[in-house]
Design an enzyme around this catalytic site. Structure first.
Site, short mmCIF file in Angstrom:
data_model
loop_
_atom_site.label_atom_id
_atom_site.label_comp_id
_atom_site.label_asym_id
_atom_site.label_seq_id
_atom_site.Cartn_x
_atom_site.Cartn_y
_atom_site.Cartn_z
N ASP A 1 -10.24 -6.95 56.34
CA ASP A 1 -9.17 -7.81 55.79
C ASP A 1 -8.73 -8.98 56.68
OD1 ASP A 1 -9.37 -5.81 53.94
OD2 ASP A 1 -7.28 -5.16 54.05
N GLU B 1 -8.67 -7.28 50.94
CA GLU B 1 -7.72 -6.61 50.04
C GLU B 1 -7.32 -7.61 48.96
OE1 GLU B 1 -4.19 -4.92 51.83
OE2 GLU B 1 -3.28 -4.56 49.86
N LYS C 1 -11.50 -4.68 47.95
CA LYS C 1 -10.80 -3.39 47.79
C LYS C 1 -9.40 -3.62 47.22
CE LYS C 1 -9.32 -3.01 52.66
NZ LYS C 1 -7.90 -3.03 52.41
N VAL D 1 -7.32 -6.08 60.46
CA VAL D 1 -5.86 -6.00 60.35
C VAL D 1 -5.49 -5.32 59.03
CG1 VAL D 1 -5.55 -8.09 61.71
CG2 VAL D 1 -5.70 -8.30 59.23
N CYS E 1 -4.27 -1.08 56.85
CA CYS E 1 -5.62 -0.98 56.29
C CYS E 1 -6.65 -0.46 57.28
CB CYS E 1 -6.03 -2.33 55.69
SG CYS E 1 -5.04 -2.70 54.22
N GLN F 1 -5.28 13.90 70.20
CA GLN F 1 -5.80 15.24 69.85
C GLN F 1 -7.32 15.30 69.91
OE1 GLN F 1 -3.48 17.42 66.74
NE2 GLN F 1 -2.75 15.35 66.24
C1 C5J Z 1 -3.67 -4.75 55.38
C2 C5J Z 1 -1.48 -4.86 54.45
N1 C5J Z 1 -4.85 -5.33 55.32
N2 C5J Z 1 -0.85 -4.75 55.61
N3 C5J Z 1 -2.81 -4.99 54.36
O1 C5J Z 1 -3.36 -4.07 56.34
O2 C5J Z 1 -0.84 -4.88 53.42
#
Ligand code: C5J
Length: 227
Positions: free
Chosen positions: A24, A72, A129, A157, A162, A202
């Site tokens: 993204d 996204e 996505k 990011v 995401c 962990q």
């Molecule tokens: C992603 C979001 N890519 N923060 N989207 O993390 O909405």
């Protein structure tokens, strides 16, 4: 096999079965003047991931790794946008509405596309996505399976949204994930730290974390080559 210095312990990978997944890195999240900034976020916290990710992308291409980019976003008719996601946040301008770089998070719009610095090369799959996770309602698993992929090196990011969701999905599907810490970013420093810590805690409950320089050394074979 190669071995990269990582936490909680060294990450073994085979370039033949390893894919780079860049999550993204879209204008609307990362670029000044985009949706992310319009929401009041400091995009410089995300933009510092660009330079190291460019170096990793160049090295991955040179080494012949499968490179996958995700975005996204939603269909222009918004038929794949759940009402819950549309309404969440009670935003004045939310998903599907006109934004600073076109309709917000709508496929085909300028802001939805990947930033120029990390533009996909011809032949590199771009996975669109509709959710936070890269596996939800996409063909990512089929693409990876068809190439015999076992390990994912993950950049992108945002770290706690995401990136984390995608790594957790990958983990449940049997992939080993290495997250390159300096190639990820969050609008919230405390979430950046927590998002990274949760992956490697962990004994590596969701995967491994490394600095991009350590992965690059291993990929180049200058360090960490294993029989
Ligand atoms: C992603 C979001 N890519 N923060 N989207 O993390 O909405």
């Amino acid at each position: 096999m190669r071995q990269a210095k990582a936490e909680p312990y060294a990450f073994d990978f085979d370039p033949q079965t390893c894919a780079l997944v860049i999550i993204d890195m879209q204008r609307d999240f990362v670029d000044p003047g985009g949706f992310g900034e319009a929401l009041g976020n400091d995009v410089s916290l995300l933009r510092r991931a660009i330079a190291p990710t460019r170096r990793v992308l160049a090295a991955a291409r040179k080494a012949g790794l499968l490179v996958i980019h995700t975005r996204e976003g939603h269909r222009p008719d918004l038929a794949d946008l759940p009402q819950s996601k549309k309404l969440r946040g009670r935003l004045k301008a939310g998903i599907g509405d006109p934004g600073p770089m076109g309709r917000i998070l709508v496929r085909g719009e300028y802001g939805h596309d990947i930033i120029d610095e990390l533009k996909p090369a011809a032949g590199e799959p771009v996975v669109d996505k509709p959710g936070k996770g890269a596996f939800h309602a996409t063909d990512l698993n089929a693409i990876l399976t068809n190439r015999g992929t076992r390990q994912l090196v993950v950049c992108g990011v945002t770290t706690e949204v995401c990136v984390n969701t995608s790594v957790r999905e990958a983990n449940d599907r049997g992939y080993d994930c290495l997250v390159l810490e300096d190639c990820t970013g969050s609008y919230f420093p405390e979430f950046q730290n927590a998002g990274i810590a949760m992956i490697k805690s962990q004994g590596g409950i969701f995967g491994w974390v490394a600095k991009s320089g350590d992965f690059l050394e291993a990929l180049a074979g200058t360090k960490g080559r294993k029989k």
